[in-house]
Design a protein around this motif. Sequence first.
Motif, PDB file in Angstrom:
ATOM      1  N   ALA A 157      26.928  14.678 -12.747  1.00  0.00           N
ATOM      2  CA  ALA A 157      26.295  15.373 -13.863  1.00  0.00           C
ATOM      3  C   ALA A 157      24.790  15.420 -13.646  1.00  0.00           C
ATOM      4  O   ALA A 157      24.128  14.394 -13.587  1.00  0.00           O
ATOM      5  N   ARG A 158      24.260  16.637 -13.515  1.00  0.00           N
ATOM      6  CA  ARG A 158      22.806  16.815 -13.364  1.00  0.00           C
ATOM      7  C   ARG A 158      22.140  16.961 -14.730  1.00  0.00           C
ATOM      8  O   ARG A 158      20.989  16.607 -14.895  1.00  0.00           O
ATOM      9  N   SER A 159      22.876  17.538 -15.647  1.00  0.00           N
ATOM     10  CA  SER A 159      22.403  17.691 -17.026  1.00  0.00           C
ATOM     11  C   SER A 159      23.638  17.787 -17.910  1.00  0.00           C
ATOM     12  O   SER A 159      24.764  17.658 -17.426  1.00  0.00           O
ATOM     13  N   ALA A 160      23.429  18.040 -19.200  1.00  0.00           N
ATOM     14  CA  ALA A 160      24.566  18.134 -20.124  1.00  0.00           C
ATOM     15  C   ALA A 160      25.453  19.332 -19.808  1.00  0.00           C
ATOM     16  O   ALA A 160      26.648  19.311 -20.073  1.00  0.00           O
ATOM     17  N   GLU A 161      24.889  20.384 -19.161  1.00  0.00           N
ATOM     18  CA  GLU A 161      25.656  21.595 -18.884  1.00  0.00           C
ATOM     19  C   GLU A 161      25.983  21.803 -17.403  1.00  0.00           C
ATOM     20  O   GLU A 161      26.783  22.666 -17.076  1.00  0.00           O
ATOM     21  N   ALA A 162      25.355  21.071 -16.517  1.00  0.00           N
ATOM     22  CA  ALA A 162      25.500  21.363 -15.083  1.00  0.00           C
ATOM     23  C   ALA A 162      26.014  20.154 -14.308  1.00  0.00           C
ATOM     24  O   ALA A 162      25.584  19.024 -14.541  1.00  0.00           O
ATOM     25  N   TYR A 163      26.927  20.448 -13.385  1.00  0.00           N
ATOM     26  CA  TYR A 163      27.477  19.429 -12.501  1.00  0.00           C
ATOM     27  C   TYR A 163      27.301  19.871 -11.049  1.00  0.00           C
ATOM     28  O   TYR A 163      27.516  21.030 -10.717  1.00  0.00           O
ATOM     29  N   ALA A 164      26.930  18.937 -10.209  1.00  0.00           N
ATOM     30  CA  ALA A 164      26.873  19.200  -8.772  1.00  0.00           C
ATOM     31  C   ALA A 164      28.240  18.826  -8.205  1.00  0.00           C
ATOM     32  O   ALA A 164      28.731  17.717  -8.429  1.00  0.00           O
ATOM     33  N   ILE A 165      28.859  19.734  -7.478  1.00  0.00           N
ATOM     34  CA  ILE A 165      30.201  19.526  -6.938  1.00  0.00           C
ATOM     35  C   ILE A 165      30.079  19.148  -5.459  1.00  0.00           C
ATOM     36  O   ILE A 165      29.366  19.791  -4.694  1.00  0.00           O
ATOM     37  N   PHE A 166      30.827  18.096  -5.068  1.00  0.00           N
ATOM     38  CA  PHE A 166      30.822  17.594  -3.693  1.00  0.00           C
ATOM     39  C   PHE A 166      32.237  17.556  -3.145  1.00  0.00           C
ATOM     40  O   PHE A 166      33.207  17.486  -3.905  1.00  0.00           O
TER      41      PHE A 166
END
Length: 127
Positions: free
Chosen positions: A108-117
């Motif tokens: 989770a980078r922020s409440a709305e954004a996720y970095a996918i790995f």
Amino acid sequence: MKYRAIITTAVSFLLLLAVVAAGLNAVFTVTLVEAEFTVFSRDGGEEEIEIKKRLDEFKGASSVFTDIEELRGVVNEYPCMRVELLQKKYPSTFEVKISERRECFAYARSAEAYAIFDEDGVYLYEK
């Protein structure tokens, strides 16, 4: 007379070299880029089409002087894809096996954004 014989021999030799070079160029020209894909998602299917178009641009190039890393670079521009196999098949073919990376975890980078790995920890995209 001797001068004329030397000139004739030199010109004949240069013509022979030109014919040999043209023949080798005809034999060692890329005619096929065999690309085999393993994809799981609709986005992967769309990227497959784009990558195939980009790899087809190598047709007509010299298979001797085309660096295999150039093909790898084309695939690496798409972070969701991984090169499994990349080899030259002389005289005129490149073989490429590409698979789509699987999403494994998100950060989770922020409440709305996720970095996918993926499973190797390679960043794929943000969602």
